[in-house]
Design an enzyme around this catalytic site. Sequence first.
Site, PDB file in Angstrom:
ATOM      1  N   LYS A   1       9.491  22.908 -13.971  1.00 43.66           N
ATOM      2  CA  LYS A   1       8.562  21.774 -13.815  1.00 43.66           C
ATOM      3  C   LYS A   1       8.017  21.764 -12.390  1.00 43.66           C
ATOM      4  CE  LYS A   1       7.272  17.172 -14.799  1.00 43.66           C
ATOM      5  NZ  LYS A   1       7.561  15.888 -15.386  1.00 43.66           N
TER       6      LYS A   1
ATOM      7  N   GLU B   1      -2.776  17.504 -12.783  1.00 38.24           N
ATOM      8  CA  GLU B   1      -3.032  17.866 -14.181  1.00 38.24           C
ATOM      9  C   GLU B   1      -4.503  18.158 -14.464  1.00 38.24           C
ATOM     10  OE1 GLU B   1      -0.572  15.798 -17.015  1.00 38.24           O
ATOM     11  OE2 GLU B   1      -1.921  16.295 -18.653  1.00 38.24           O
TER      12      GLU B   1
ATOM     13  N   GLU C   1      13.179  17.967 -24.669  1.00 41.75           N
ATOM     14  CA  GLU C   1      12.340  18.357 -23.520  1.00 41.75           C
ATOM     15  C   GLU C   1      12.859  19.654 -22.896  1.00 41.75           C
ATOM     16  OE1 GLU C   1       9.587  16.854 -23.019  1.00 41.75           O
ATOM     17  OE2 GLU C   1       9.796  14.754 -23.605  1.00 41.75           O
TER      18      GLU C   1
ATOM     19  N   ARG D   1       0.820  -1.244   0.000  1.00 44.17           N
ATOM     20  CA  ARG D   1       0.000   0.000   0.000  1.00 44.17           C
ATOM     21  C   ARG D   1       0.841   1.275   0.000  1.00 44.17           C
ATOM     22  NH1 ARG D   1      -3.554  -3.292   2.905  1.00 44.17           N
ATOM     23  NH2 ARG D   1      -5.171  -3.895   1.431  1.00 44.17           N
TER      24      ARG D   1
ATOM     25  N   ARG E   1      -0.913  22.121 -15.498  1.00 43.97           N
ATOM     26  CA  ARG E   1       0.128  21.122 -15.800  1.00 43.97           C
ATOM     27  C   ARG E   1       0.089  20.679 -17.256  1.00 43.97           C
ATOM     28  NH1 ARG E   1       2.376  16.175 -11.937  1.00 43.97           N
ATOM     29  NH2 ARG E   1       3.898  15.427 -13.435  1.00 43.97           N
TER      30      ARG E   1
ATOM     31  N   HIS F   1       2.778  12.725 -29.839  1.00 41.05           N
ATOM     32  CA  HIS F   1       2.251  11.391 -29.514  1.00 41.05           C
ATOM     33  C   HIS F   1       1.615  10.740 -30.727  1.00 41.05           C
ATOM     34  CE1 HIS F   1       2.032  12.334 -24.942  1.00 41.05           C
ATOM     35  NE2 HIS F   1       3.145  11.693 -25.251  1.00 41.05           N
TER      36      HIS F   1
ATOM     37  N   HIS G   1      10.902   9.617 -28.952  1.00 33.63           N
ATOM     38  CA  HIS G   1      10.037  10.572 -28.282  1.00 33.63           C
ATOM     39  C   HIS G   1      10.492  12.033 -28.470  1.00 33.63           C
ATOM     40  CE1 HIS G   1       7.143  12.068 -25.446  1.00 33.63           C
ATOM     41  NE2 HIS G   1       8.105  12.668 -24.771  1.00 33.63           N
TER      42      HIS G   1
ATOM     43  N   ASN H   1       2.552  19.603 -21.924  1.00 36.42           N
ATOM     44  CA  ASN H   1       2.327  18.788 -23.120  1.00 36.42           C
ATOM     45  C   ASN H   1       2.594  19.548 -24.416  1.00 36.42           C
ATOM     46  OD1 ASN H   1       1.532  16.513 -21.678  1.00 36.42           O
ATOM     47  ND2 ASN H   1      -0.537  17.342 -21.432  1.00 36.42           N
TER      48      ASN H   1
ATOM     49  N   HIS I   1       3.474  17.726 -27.522  1.00 40.29           N
ATOM     50  CA  HIS I   1       3.170  16.307 -27.306  1.00 40.29           C
ATOM     51  C   HIS I   1       1.879  15.861 -27.992  1.00 40.29           C
ATOM     52  CE1 HIS I   1       6.435  16.624 -24.502  1.00 40.29           C
ATOM     53  NE2 HIS I   1       6.359  15.341 -24.188  1.00 40.29           N
TER      54      HIS I   1
ATOM     55  N   LYS J   1       4.556  11.568 -11.253  1.00 37.63           N
ATOM     56  CA  LYS J   1       3.771  10.638 -12.071  1.00 37.63           C
ATOM     57  C   LYS J   1       4.531   9.327 -12.176  1.00 37.63           C
ATOM     58  CE  LYS J   1       1.220  13.585 -15.270  1.00 37.63           C
ATOM     59  NZ  LYS J   1       1.023  13.896 -16.699  1.00 37.63           N
TER      60      LYS J   1
HETATM   61  N1  LIG Z   1       6.787  10.326 -15.092  1.00 40.50           N
HETATM   62  C1  LIG Z   1       6.831  11.340 -15.925  1.00 40.50           C
HETATM   63  O1  LIG Z   1       6.418  12.466 -15.600  1.00 40.50           O
HETATM   64  C2  LIG Z   1       7.428  11.156 -17.282  1.00 40.50           C
HETATM   65  C3  LIG Z   1       7.725  12.276 -18.086  1.00 40.50           C
HETATM   66  C4  LIG Z   1       8.344  12.062 -19.301  1.00 40.50           C
HETATM   67  C5  LIG Z   1       8.628  10.772 -19.729  1.00 40.50           C
HETATM   68  N2  LIG Z   1       8.311   9.705 -18.935  1.00 40.50           N
HETATM   69  C6  LIG Z   1       8.629   8.331 -19.352  1.00 40.50           C
HETATM   70  O2  LIG Z   1      10.038   8.210 -19.427  1.00 40.50           O
HETATM   71  C7  LIG Z   1      10.352   7.155 -20.325  1.00 40.50           C
HETATM   72  C8  LIG Z   1      11.531   7.565 -21.180  1.00 40.50           C
HETATM   73  O3  LIG Z   1      12.627   7.804 -20.348  1.00 40.50           O
HETATM   74  P1  LIG Z   1      14.124   7.807 -20.928  1.00 40.50           P
HETATM   75  O4  LIG Z   1      14.154   8.590 -22.181  1.00 40.50           O
HETATM   76  O5  LIG Z   1      15.008   8.184 -19.798  1.00 40.50           O
HETATM   77  O6  LIG Z   1      14.309   6.308 -21.381  1.00 40.50           O
HETATM   78  P2  LIG Z   1      14.962   4.999 -20.724  1.00 40.50           P
HETATM   79  O7  LIG Z   1      14.735   4.927 -19.270  1.00 40.50           O
HETATM   80  O8  LIG Z   1      14.455   3.864 -21.563  1.00 40.50           O
HETATM   81  O9  LIG Z   1      16.497   5.203 -21.019  1.00 40.50           O
HETATM   82  C9  LIG Z   1      16.960   5.273 -22.351  1.00 40.50           C
HETATM   83  C10 LIG Z   1      18.151   4.347 -22.571  1.00 40.50           C
HETATM   84  O10 LIG Z   1      19.283   4.891 -21.924  1.00 40.50           O
HETATM   85  C11 LIG Z   1      19.919   3.904 -21.104  1.00 40.50           C
HETATM   86  N3  LIG Z   1      20.584   4.646 -20.022  1.00 40.50           N
HETATM   87  C12 LIG Z   1      20.022   5.217 -18.937  1.00 40.50           C
HETATM   88  N4  LIG Z   1      20.939   5.923 -18.256  1.00 40.50           N
HETATM   89  C13 LIG Z   1      22.113   5.781 -18.907  1.00 40.50           C
HETATM   90  C14 LIG Z   1      23.432   6.266 -18.689  1.00 40.50           C
HETATM   91  N5  LIG Z   1      23.710   7.118 -17.704  1.00 40.50           N
HETATM   92  N6  LIG Z   1      24.406   5.874 -19.543  1.00 40.50           N
HETATM   93  C15 LIG Z   1      24.108   5.051 -20.594  1.00 40.50           C
HETATM   94  N7  LIG Z   1      22.888   4.588 -20.863  1.00 40.50           N
HETATM   95  C16 LIG Z   1      21.898   4.945 -20.026  1.00 40.50           C
HETATM   96  C17 LIG Z   1      18.808   2.989 -20.714  1.00 40.50           C
HETATM   97  O11 LIG Z   1      19.294   1.711 -20.353  1.00 40.50           O
HETATM   98  C18 LIG Z   1      17.978   2.942 -21.984  1.00 40.50           C
HETATM   99  O12 LIG Z   1      18.529   2.033 -22.887  1.00 40.50           O
HETATM  100  C19 LIG Z   1       9.091   6.849 -21.115  1.00 40.50           C
HETATM  101  O13 LIG Z   1       8.569   5.618 -20.693  1.00 40.50           O
HETATM  102  C20 LIG Z   1       8.146   7.982 -20.733  1.00 40.50           C
HETATM  103  O14 LIG Z   1       6.791   7.580 -20.721  1.00 40.50           O
HETATM  104  C21 LIG Z   1       7.725   9.888 -17.727  1.00 40.50           C
HETATM  105 ZN   LIG Z   2       7.921  14.154 -23.318  1.00 39.36          ZN
END
Ligand SMILES: NC(=O)c1ccc[n+]([C@@H]2O[C@H](COP(=O)([O-])OP(=O)(O)OC[C@H]3O[C@@H](n4cnc5c(N)ncnc54)[C@H](O)[C@@H]3O)[C@@H](O)[C@H]2O)c1
Ligand SMILES: [Zn+2]
Length: 364
Positions: free
Chosen positions: A229, A239, A187, A123, A243, A254, A266, A247, A250, A145
């Site tokens: 942010k 949101e 971003e 929980r 918030r 998307h 992305h 987007n 996006h 999130k």
């Molecule tokens: N929670 C939120 O508010 C929010 C906002 C934006 C995006 N997201 C989510 O984030 C995700 C994308 O995140 P991302 O772009 O970080 O992708 P990711 O976590 O998949 O990382 C991208 C790649 O980089 C590698 N990696 C990570 N750190 C590294 C480092 N220091 N050195 C070498 N390689 C490294 C990972 O293994 C992976 O292969 C999506 O699922 C998206 O939906 C969430």
């Molecule tokens: Zn984004």
Amino acid sequence: MEINLCIPAIPARVSPIVIETGLAAALGQHLKRVAQGRELFWVWDARVWELWQRRVACLNWPGLTSERLLLFDATEVNKRLAKVEELARQLVRAGADRMSFLVAVGGGVTGDVAGFLASIFMRGIPHVHLPTTLLAQVDSSVGGKTGVDLPEGKNLLGTFQQAQAVYIDPQFLETLSDEQFTQGMAEVIKMAMLGDGDLWSYLETNSSRILNREATPLEHIIAASCRLKAQVVEADERESGLRRILNLGHTVGHALERLSDYRILHGNAVAMGMLAATRLAVCLGLVADGVFGRLVALLEVYGLPTRIVGDYSPEAIVEALKTDKKQLAGKLHFIVPTDIGSVVQRHDLDLAALNEVLDDLRDR
Ligand SMILES: NC(=O)c1ccc[n+]([C@@H]2O[C@H](COP(=O)([O-])OP(=O)(O)OC[C@H]3O[C@@H](n4cnc5c(N)ncnc54)[C@H](O)[C@@H]3O)[C@@H](O)[C@H]2O)c1
Ligand SMILES: [Zn+2]
């Protein structure tokens, strides 16, 4: 540098976002303070663990033993409920309970999955983020999130759980690929466009230092993005209004990701979405044409697309954006810039104008 995130609904709690090159060396102390005696368990992106385990071995991070270390193969296809169950079972077998504390180390995928796990494990147990991609450092680790994907769409299961703290060490970006770095820059540009004209000018003037990943400019752009942010999230955690400005880019972004079956990355999709939103704003007389020119120039400098790539007709893009979960009650919802550093939300979108803009931006 420390930014404090305070959600009005949880007044007693302030979640610090600490940004510092070399922070990893002092992380042990930070963690002991924030965990307040709770036992730490770690969820690491397996790739990051492989790259960094030797360097962190001598840093005496609390609880980082093989029994309390969970490795997660961080890919979007693994961002699923089944993986959360697997990790939860590993936690139980490792002795975690209601009094445990989770540390997430990795990019946005790891952060979203580990944050979701923390929010439902027994929980809910507290967690912190140690983001290691540029995207996670400037965006996903801040704001609370969490979530996983369904075959029907991304992030369709999730919760809001603010991390107790976010510890950002830009040094982790040393091992990040250029491609991933570029995706994160989309971003940062988005943040600048929607609310920070000074950050935008900084991005224009310091591009080579940023692209060389020098410590000071990285800290600067990460801090500016996190500050903005945090402000937006403080004003509207769930949101329900403000918030949504995050987007920017996006909506069309998307749609393009979905149309390409996620072959378009992305950040590239967001860049194309920003082009569409800005061009649309120019057509509607909401923003000066020069703003669009500056956007194209900035995207180019950072290696992001300046046209809509892929052979997608405007009609197909519009159809795809109608199925976005963020679209409200059948109305097309759009964030458009009014200047560099300011945006408005529009719900009265003119489809014909959008079609024209999308056609105009096609990479023929
Ligand atoms: N929670 C939120 O508010 C929010 C906002 C934006 C995006 N997201 C989510 O984030 C995700 C994308 O995140 P991302 O772009 O970080 O992708 P990711 O976590 O998949 O990382 C991208 C790649 O980089 C590698 N990696 C990570 N750190 C590294 C480092 N220091 N050195 C070498 N390689 C490294 C990972 O293994 C992976 O292969 C999506 O699922 C998206 O939906 C969430
Ligand atoms: Zn984004």
